[in-house]
Motif scaffolding. Structure first.
Motif, PDB file in Angstrom:
ATOM      1  N   GLN A   1     132.162 104.657  80.838  1.00 41.59           N
ATOM      2  CA  GLN A   1     132.114 104.976  82.265  1.00 41.59           C
ATOM      3  C   GLN A   1     133.231 104.270  83.019  1.00 41.59           C
ATOM      4  O   GLN A   1     133.809 104.836  83.955  1.00 41.59           O
ATOM      5  N   LEU A   2     133.549 103.047  82.614  1.00 41.97           N
ATOM      6  CA  LEU A   2     134.618 102.304  83.278  1.00 41.97           C
ATOM      7  C   LEU A   2     135.955 103.003  83.099  1.00 41.97           C
ATOM      8  O   LEU A   2     136.755 103.088  84.050  1.00 41.97           O
ATOM      9  N   ALA A   3     136.221 103.517  81.901  1.00 36.59           N
ATOM     10  CA  ALA A   3     137.492 104.217  81.672  1.00 36.59           C
ATOM     11  C   ALA A   3     137.595 105.452  82.559  1.00 36.59           C
ATOM     12  O   ALA A   3     138.665 105.733  83.128  1.00 36.59           O
ATOM     13  N   ALA A   4     136.473 106.186  82.708  1.00 39.67           N
ATOM     14  CA  ALA A   4     136.503 107.386  83.547  1.00 39.67           C
ATOM     15  C   ALA A   4     136.706 107.017  85.013  1.00 39.67           C
ATOM     16  O   ALA A   4     137.498 107.653  85.726  1.00 39.67           O
ATOM     17  N   ILE A   5     136.033 105.999  85.478  1.00 43.79           N
ATOM     18  CA  ILE A   5     136.163 105.607  86.875  1.00 43.79           C
ATOM     19  C   ILE A   5     137.556 105.031  87.155  1.00 43.79           C
ATOM     20  O   ILE A   5     138.134 105.253  88.231  1.00 43.79           O
ATOM     21  N   GLU A   6     138.130 104.303  86.200  1.00 45.51           N
ATOM     22  CA  GLU A   6     139.485 103.778  86.399  1.00 45.51           C
ATOM     23  C   GLU A   6     140.494 104.911  86.527  1.00 45.51           C
ATOM     24  O   GLU A   6     141.462 104.815  87.298  1.00 45.51           O
TER      25      GLU A   6
ATOM     26  N   GLN B   1     139.813 107.883  87.770  1.00 43.26           N
ATOM     27  CA  GLN B   1     139.617 108.405  89.117  1.00 43.26           C
ATOM     28  C   GLN B   1     140.226 107.482  90.169  1.00 43.26           C
ATOM     29  O   GLN B   1     140.782 107.935  91.165  1.00 43.26           O
ATOM     30  N   ARG B   2     140.139 106.171  89.922  1.00 45.45           N
ATOM     31  CA  ARG B   2     140.725 105.222  90.863  1.00 45.45           C
ATOM     32  C   ARG B   2     142.243 105.355  90.907  1.00 45.45           C
ATOM     33  O   ARG B   2     142.866 105.319  91.981  1.00 45.45           O
ATOM     34  N   ASP B   3     142.870 105.523  89.732  1.00 47.79           N
ATOM     35  CA  ASP B   3     144.325 105.682  89.703  1.00 47.79           C
ATOM     36  C   ASP B   3     144.735 106.957  90.444  1.00 47.79           C
ATOM     37  O   ASP B   3     145.738 106.963  91.180  1.00 47.79           O
ATOM     38  N   LEU B   4     143.945 108.039  90.229  1.00 47.85           N
ATOM     39  CA  LEU B   4     144.253 109.286  90.931  1.00 47.85           C
ATOM     40  C   LEU B   4     144.083 109.117  92.442  1.00 47.85           C
ATOM     41  O   LEU B   4     144.911 109.599  93.229  1.00 47.85           O
ATOM     42  N   ALA B   5     143.016 108.412  92.839  1.00 48.93           N
ATOM     43  CA  ALA B   5     142.796 108.195  94.269  1.00 48.93           C
ATOM     44  C   ALA B   5     143.893 107.325  94.864  1.00 48.93           C
ATOM     45  O   ALA B   5     144.296 107.516  96.020  1.00 48.93           O
TER      46      ALA B   5
ATOM     47  N   GLU C   1     138.219 107.548  99.681  1.00 44.61           N
ATOM     48  CA  GLU C   1     138.106 107.828  98.258  1.00 44.61           C
ATOM     49  C   GLU C   1     138.664 106.671  97.433  1.00 44.61           C
ATOM     50  O   GLU C   1     138.100 106.292  96.399  1.00 44.61           O
ATOM     51  N   GLN C   2     139.770 106.087  97.881  1.00 42.24           N
ATOM     52  CA  GLN C   2     140.329 104.960  97.140  1.00 42.24           C
ATOM     53  C   GLN C   2     139.377 103.765  97.165  1.00 42.24           C
ATOM     54  O   GLN C   2     139.143 103.118  96.141  1.00 42.24           O
ATOM     55  N   LYS C   3     138.802 103.443  98.318  1.00 43.87           N
ATOM     56  CA  LYS C   3     137.877 102.324  98.409  1.00 43.87           C
ATOM     57  C   LYS C   3     136.620 102.578  97.581  1.00 43.87           C
ATOM     58  O   LYS C   3     136.084 101.650  96.945  1.00 43.87           O
ATOM     59  N   GLN C   4     136.149 103.817  97.568  1.00 41.34           N
ATOM     60  CA  GLN C   4     134.948 104.131  96.800  1.00 41.34           C
ATOM     61  C   GLN C   4     135.184 103.963  95.307  1.00 41.34           C
ATOM     62  O   GLN C   4     134.350 103.393  94.588  1.00 41.34           O
TER      63      GLN C   4
END
Length: 272
Positions: free
Chosen positions: A90-95, A97-101, A128-131
């Motif tokens: 899950q961390l890899a997926a969220i990271e 998304q964070r890079d994209l944001a 979105e970036q903060k989330q």
């Protein structure tokens, strides 16, 4: 035959009457008056300065056990690691998304300066970036909480988990006790409580350790009187080198009150 037997008995009786016991060896001392410190004796119970049963913070499967039962441990040492494969995925997926944001935020920032997008679209990119940053921090915190560490330095008890075991939140793992220094708690009658002050010396003896005396100081006096016993609880702190005293042990506490009284002292062997 009867006459011979009579003579034998008569001879034995004569020898018994003439028998003198050997002299008794004795030692002497001169009884003198001495100033003897006023003491107050009580039965005490040892207690750890810090003692907890380490438990699982989050549910999970035991992936690694990094301690042995009964061994010393330092604060921060890893005790147990739970399986975190799902959280790391899950961390890899969220990271990602964070890079994209973050890229979207940088792009929107440039477009806003060129007046190409509205302020509302830019604010949405900022949110979105903060989330995504918050979600990354949450998953990392979850992974960190599944690495269970010693909360303080002490001695471990008996392990209560096995490799591969599923632990629910709050399940016990191992007790840990801080044994040096150590507390001793004892009660004194309410009529004597007024004479006790913080800093008074305390001497501790244990029946299991007849040749060892432990010294400490009173560190706390309870503010209430136990209604069932009419005693006031007193707590003293003492060094426990070698960890010979353990929590839960019954000991004899002798509290030195500071004042002296004149007495005639005799060795205990002189009293029969």
């Amino acid at each position: 035959l009867g006459f011979l037997k009579f003579r034998q008995i008569q001879t034995a009786m004569a020898e018994g009457a003439a028998f003198q016991p050997p002299p008794e060896a004795v030692t002497t001392i001169i009884a003198q008056q001495e100033d003897w410190p006023t003491t107050l004796s009580a039965i005490g119970t040892m207690a750890a300065v810090q003692g907890v049963t380490v438990s699982a913070d989050l549910p999970g499967t035991v992936d690694r056990i990094a301690f042995d039962s009964g061994k010393p441990v330092r604060e921060g040492d890893v005790l147990v690691e739970l399986d975190t494969r799902q959280e790391r995925a899950q961390l890899a997926a969220i990271e990602a998304q964070r890079d994209l944001a973050s890229l979207n935020y940088q792009r929107m920032k440039g477009l806003l300066s060129d007046r190409v997008i509205s302020q509302a679209e830019f604010d949405r990119a900022v949110a979105e970036q903060k989330q995504t940053d918050a979600e990354v921090g949450e998953i990392r915190a979850t992974i960190a909480r599944k690495t269970i560490q010693a909360p303080f330095s002490g001695v471990l008890g008996i392990r209560q988990v096995n490799l591969g075991q599923y632990l629910a939140a709050g399940d016990p793992i191992v007790p840990v006790q801080s044994l040096d220094p150590i507390y001793v708690n004892f009660g004194v009658p309410q009529q004597d409580a007024g004479r006790i002050r913080v800093g008074h010396a305390v001497r501790i003896t244990a029946r299991d350790l007849p040749e060892v005396d432990f010294g400490g100081r009173v560190t706390a006096v309870d503010s209430t009187v136990d209604q069932s016993t009419r005693n006031v609880q007193v707590q003293a702190t003492l060094a426990n080198q070698g960890r010979k005293l353990r929590p839960g042990m019954f000991v004899q506490a002798e509290l030195l009150l500071g004042s002296n009284r004149a007495v005639l002292t005799l060795p205990a062997s002189a009293v029969n």
